[in-house]
Design an enzyme around this catalytic site. Sequence first.
Site, PDB file in Angstrom:
ATOM      1  N   SER A 144      -9.891   5.428  -7.448  1.00  0.00           N
ATOM      2  CA  SER A 144      -9.420   5.854  -6.125  1.00  0.00           C
ATOM      3  C   SER A 144      -9.847   7.301  -5.883  1.00  0.00           C
ATOM      4  O   SER A 144     -10.231   8.001  -6.827  1.00  0.00           O
ATOM      5  CB  SER A 144      -7.888   5.768  -6.108  1.00  0.00           C
ATOM      6  N   TYR A 157       0.914   6.520  -8.200  1.00  0.00           N
ATOM      7  CA  TYR A 157      -0.421   5.975  -7.909  1.00  0.00           C
ATOM      8  C   TYR A 157      -1.491   6.951  -8.404  1.00  0.00           C
ATOM      9  O   TYR A 157      -2.455   6.561  -9.061  1.00  0.00           O
ATOM     10  CB  TYR A 157      -0.551   5.759  -6.400  1.00  0.00           C
TER      11      TYR A 157
HETATM   12  P1  NAD Z   1      -4.540  -4.865  -1.137  1.00  0.00           P
HETATM   13  O1  NAD Z   1      -3.114  -4.427  -1.190  1.00  0.00           O
HETATM   14  O2  NAD Z   1      -5.036  -5.625   0.024  1.00  0.00           O
HETATM   15  O3  NAD Z   1      -4.947  -5.630  -2.444  1.00  0.00           O
HETATM   16  C1  NAD Z   1      -4.246  -5.499  -3.678  1.00  0.00           C
HETATM   17  C2  NAD Z   1      -4.599  -6.696  -4.519  1.00  0.00           C
HETATM   18  O4  NAD Z   1      -3.896  -6.605  -5.754  1.00  0.00           O
HETATM   19  C3  NAD Z   1      -4.181  -8.000  -3.856  1.00  0.00           C
HETATM   20  O5  NAD Z   1      -5.162  -8.975  -4.097  1.00  0.00           O
HETATM   21  C4  NAD Z   1      -2.909  -8.364  -4.581  1.00  0.00           C
HETATM   22  O6  NAD Z   1      -2.679  -9.761  -4.622  1.00  0.00           O
HETATM   23  C5  NAD Z   1      -3.220  -7.829  -5.962  1.00  0.00           C
HETATM   24  N1  NAD Z   1      -1.998  -7.632  -6.730  1.00  0.00           N
HETATM   25  C6  NAD Z   1      -0.996  -6.742  -6.463  1.00  0.00           C
HETATM   26  N2  NAD Z   1      -0.015  -6.901  -7.376  1.00  0.00           N
HETATM   27  C7  NAD Z   1      -0.428  -7.883  -8.219  1.00  0.00           C
HETATM   28  C8  NAD Z   1       0.157  -8.508  -9.357  1.00  0.00           C
HETATM   29  N3  NAD Z   1       1.350  -8.143  -9.843  1.00  0.00           N
HETATM   30  N4  NAD Z   1      -0.541  -9.500  -9.984  1.00  0.00           N
HETATM   31  C9  NAD Z   1      -1.752  -9.899  -9.509  1.00  0.00           C
HETATM   32  N5  NAD Z   1      -2.341  -9.341  -8.444  1.00  0.00           N
HETATM   33  C10 NAD Z   1      -1.676  -8.358  -7.807  1.00  0.00           C
HETATM   34  O7  NAD Z   1      -5.340  -3.496  -1.229  1.00  0.00           O
HETATM   35  P2  NAD Z   1      -6.856  -3.179  -1.589  1.00  0.00           P
HETATM   36  O8  NAD Z   1      -7.170  -1.948  -0.865  1.00  0.00           O
HETATM   37  O9  NAD Z   1      -7.717  -4.363  -1.482  1.00  0.00           O
HETATM   38  O10 NAD Z   1      -6.673  -2.772  -3.128  1.00  0.00           O
HETATM   39  C11 NAD Z   1      -7.554  -3.196  -4.142  1.00  0.00           C
HETATM   40  C12 NAD Z   1      -7.700  -2.080  -5.148  1.00  0.00           C
HETATM   41  O11 NAD Z   1      -8.378  -0.983  -4.541  1.00  0.00           O
HETATM   42  C13 NAD Z   1      -6.384  -1.527  -5.681  1.00  0.00           C
HETATM   43  O12 NAD Z   1      -6.496  -1.232  -7.051  1.00  0.00           O
HETATM   44  C14 NAD Z   1      -6.217  -0.264  -4.873  1.00  0.00           C
HETATM   45  O13 NAD Z   1      -5.414   0.673  -5.523  1.00  0.00           O
HETATM   46  C15 NAD Z   1      -7.656   0.192  -4.787  1.00  0.00           C
HETATM   47  N6  NAD Z   1      -7.955   1.168  -3.739  1.00  0.00           N
HETATM   48  C16 NAD Z   1      -7.797   0.875  -2.421  1.00  0.00           C
HETATM   49  C17 NAD Z   1      -8.116   1.838  -1.482  1.00  0.00           C
HETATM   50  C18 NAD Z   1      -7.961   1.618  -0.013  1.00  0.00           C
HETATM   51  O14 NAD Z   1      -8.141   2.564   0.764  1.00  0.00           O
HETATM   52  N7  NAD Z   1      -7.692   0.427   0.453  1.00  0.00           N
HETATM   53  C19 NAD Z   1      -8.594   3.082  -1.875  1.00  0.00           C
HETATM   54  C20 NAD Z   1      -8.746   3.328  -3.226  1.00  0.00           C
HETATM   55  C21 NAD Z   1      -8.424   2.372  -4.153  1.00  0.00           C
END
Ligand code: NAD
Length: 252
Positions: A144, A157
């Site tokens: 991130s 986080y």
């Molecule tokens: P999102 O919330 O749409 O996706 C999160 C995913 O994690 C989902 O598929 C959810 O089902 C899964 N998940 C959550 N808890 C879980 C559990 N206990 N068991 C199994 N699966 C679980 O958000 P996203 O943005 O797609 O996030 C994906 C990754 O990217 C994450 O690690 C997030 O921290 C990271 N991220 C996102 C951003 C952003 O701006 N969206 C930025 C940096 C990092």
Amino acid sequence: MILDKFSLKDKVAVVTGANTGLGQGISVALAQAGAKVCGAARRSCEDTAKKIEDFGGEFKEIIADLSDRKSVDILLSEALEAYGRVDILVNNAGMILREDSVNVSDEYWYKVIELNQNTVFFLCREFGKHFISQGGGKIINIASMLSFQGGIRVASYCASKSAVAGLTKALANEWAKYNINVNAIAPGYMATNNTSQLRSDEDRSEAIIERIPAGRWGTPEDIAGAAVFLSSEASSYINGFTLAVDGGWLAR
Ligand code: NAD
């Protein structure tokens, strides 16, 4: 030829959190590059499966709550059962809790650290053992901007994503000699559920867009190229690196 090195034909990938957001984008991209994809999530990955099957790709769903240590153990065995091998692990599943630090309960703290940090290590360890015995593999951890910065009201986080960047380097150092590439992708501000709270706050959303040189929120498609690259032979001499896909956020 160079483009052949980006192909994932005959490779098998496991992507956690594959039902939506970045995990869905990564799953579709890896499948488009030729990989068979096992997508793990708490909820059905029906939508991801359809997107992949529509172009003739292969997808297998594994329902697992990754904050439950027992679920961690089934991922590798179910993927091996389905496709006989595993070459790529993408540790994408993650969660964010926004709260003033003085109000963060022990429970909240541990919940985020368990999924974003502990589960990532345990999956790396189990798949790492397998990759060592098979002669190589690829691990991509989703980091991130908060692997580099502190953020606001997101202490657990930030701590967990900083740990992901450190863990990526530590494991790369141990496993590069086994032909295992451990790297990370640090997405910038992407339009997924993870940022829905930020995007619904008009002032905050505007301030974020203003600070992004590319002038827009990222999308799951934006990290597709980086995910395929780090999963492929084209990145075989890249170890322990966290690649920002952020529209220039960190450069500013
Ligand atoms: P999102 O919330 O749409 O996706 C999160 C995913 O994690 C989902 O598929 C959810 O089902 C899964 N998940 C959550 N808890 C879980 C559990 N206990 N068991 C199994 N699966 C679980 O958000 P996203 O943005 O797609 O996030 C994906 C990754 O990217 C994450 O690690 C997030 O921290 C990271 N991220 C996102 C951003 C952003 O701006 N969206 C930025 C940096 C990092």
